[in-house]
Enzyme design. Structure first.
Site: not given
Lengths: 253, 235
Positions: B34-35
């Site tokens: 997702g980051t």
């Protein structure tokens, strides 16, 4: 005169008993009977020139150009079998363009030289293709500065400050050695190159010739460019006058 | 009556798991990062930063991931999107860059490395989900940051943010970025931005990893999850 290699010279893939590849040596002969080409690496760029021998008065001036552009920053001149030289030019152009697409960088001269040398060498190891009968002189400017390379039919190549190939290569080399290339600027080298070509041209055997020159230097924005007509004409004028002086001095002896 | 009757089989397409009646989506989902990733040019080099959460559906597969990957001595990439895709791209680019720098006889340019990443993403865009930031230092242009998002466009920026968490910090970054920051200012900017994104984005979290690249070399640091910069008492 090199010896003929009867029996061992029919195929590129046959060595002679003393380890020579005669087909490649014969390919060199194609260069030795072709118009002279020279390259000069100067302090601020490179100048490439050739003696394009004209075989008929019916030919359109400027046709059959031997000096070729390879990349925005690289030019090429050849001596030898002309159709082969055009094939090498196409391969070199593809290499330079693919490099640009892959790495988003102008191909370094050393890398281009290595790729061209590799292609030329690959034509010396198969029985069904013949070697290139061309000496390829590549010149340009990259991040390391001006550079000049020459590739022979065997695939061998070296970096040069000055190089020559063709029928008067030895005489041209003698003239080039007299120049102080490390301190010579391209705009002066153009005149020197013209003088060398006119000096080594054999007026008796080859009546007509055209002088072709290209450069990569500050005057051309460090890009490959055919030397502009006015500069070329001025250089040719100096070269012709120098030749007449020499022949006059011969006559007076 | 077959036991299959009436069961809704989830379409096994990345992220489209919302309608699934399977509770074990972590068995079937792809590893996704997702980051939040970020890279910033400063006076003398670049600072790269990332969170450390890799999720498989709702399960956090790795809470201490390293999303900043070296592709050459002084060139790194921040990875976001599919973990598998970005790892594969990084491996390919490392290989090509290695061969290139041996042929070149000198360290490669950051611009060249970024171009290779772009070629991989653009030419394979139908089969990849990768959004990457390529940054590093070379002696021609110093510190550089290149952003290569999903479609394969490549653009150099003074700073770049990416990943799902980046959406929450565009305002903060635009307001606080300055050209020509010092290394310490750039590090603080990176850490604050990441902390804010990690607080709001469910797909970002864990620790803050930073890599500083300059002429002198590489400095890697990590800020543990309980020492993140705090902006509100409860966050």
């Amino acid at each position: 005169m090199a010896s003929i290699g009867t029996g061992y010279d029919l195929s590129t893939t046959t060595f002679s008993p003393i380890g020579r590849l005669f087909q490649i040596e014969y390919a060199h002969k194609a260069i030795d009977s072709s118009g002279t080409a020279i390259g000069l690496r100067c302090s601020d760029g490179v100048v490439l020139a050739c003696e394009k021998i004209i075989t008929s008065k019916l030919l359109e001036p400027g046709t059959g150009r031997r000096v070729q552009g390879i990349a925005p920053h690289v030019g090429m001149v050849t001596s030898g079998w002309v159709p082969d030289s055009l094939a090498i030019a196409t391969k070199a152009r593809n290499e330079a363009q693919t490099y640009k697409e892959f790495y988003d960088d102008a191909i370094p001269l050393k890398t281009l030289n290595d790729r061209v040398s590799n292609v030329v060498q690959m034509h010396t190891i198969y029985g069904h293709i013949r070697p290139f009968g061309v000496a390829t002189i590549l010149g340009g400017i990259d991040r390391s500065g001006p550079q000049l390379y020459m590739v022979e039919p065997s695939g061998l190549s070296w970096g040069y400050f000055g190089c020559a190939a063709g029928k008067a290569a030895a005489a041209a080399r003698t003239q080039i050695e007299k120049l102080d290339l490390k301190n010579l600027k391209c705009k002066d080298a153009v005149v020197e190159a013209a003088k060398i070509i006119y000096a080594v041209h054999d007026e008796i055997k080859d009546k007509m010739f055209e002088l072709e020159m290209c450069w990569v230097c500050p005057e051309s924005g460090n890009k490959y460019q055919l030397v502009p007509k006015d500069i070329l004409s001025a250089a040719e004028k100096v070269a012709k006058e120098a030749e007449e002086e020499d022949s006059d001095s011969d006559v007076s002896m | 009556w077959s036991s299959m009757e009436g069961r809704f089989r989830p379409h096994k397409f990345r992220h489209y798991q919302h309608n699934t009646m399977d509770h074990n989506d972590w068995m079937t989902s792809e590893h996704d990062m997702g980051t939040t990733i970020i890279a910033v040019e400063f006076n003398g080099g670049v600072v790269m930063g990332a969170d450390s959460r890799t999720s498989t559906g709702n399960y956090v597969a790795n809470r201490v991931s390293d999303k900043i990957t070296a592709i050459h001595d002084k060139i790194f990439v921040c990875r976001s999107g599919s973990a598998a895709d970005t790892q594969a791209i990084s491996d390919f680019v490392t290989y090509y860059l290695d061969m290139h720098s041996i042929e070149l006889g000198e360290p490669p340019l950051v611009n060249t490395a970024a171009n290779l990443v772009q070629q991989m993403i653009y030419q394979n865009k139908d089969n990849l989900m990768a959004s990457m930031i390529c940054a590093g230092w070379d002696k021609t242009l110093g510190g550089q940051v290149y952003c290569i998002p999903l479609g394969g466009v490549r653009v150099r920026q003074p700073f770049s943010i990416g990943g799902s968490g980046s959406t929450y910090i565009y305002g903060y970054c635009d307001a606080h970025f300055k050209e020509g920051m010092t290394k310490e200012e750039a590090l603080a900017f990176v850490r604050n931005s990441l902390a804010l994104a990690m607080a709001r984005d469910g797909s970002s979290g864990g620790v803050i990893r930073t890599v500083v690249i300059s002429e002198g070399g590489i400095e890697r640091e990590m800020v543990p999850g309980d020492h993140l910069p705090r902006f509100l008492p409860e966050l």
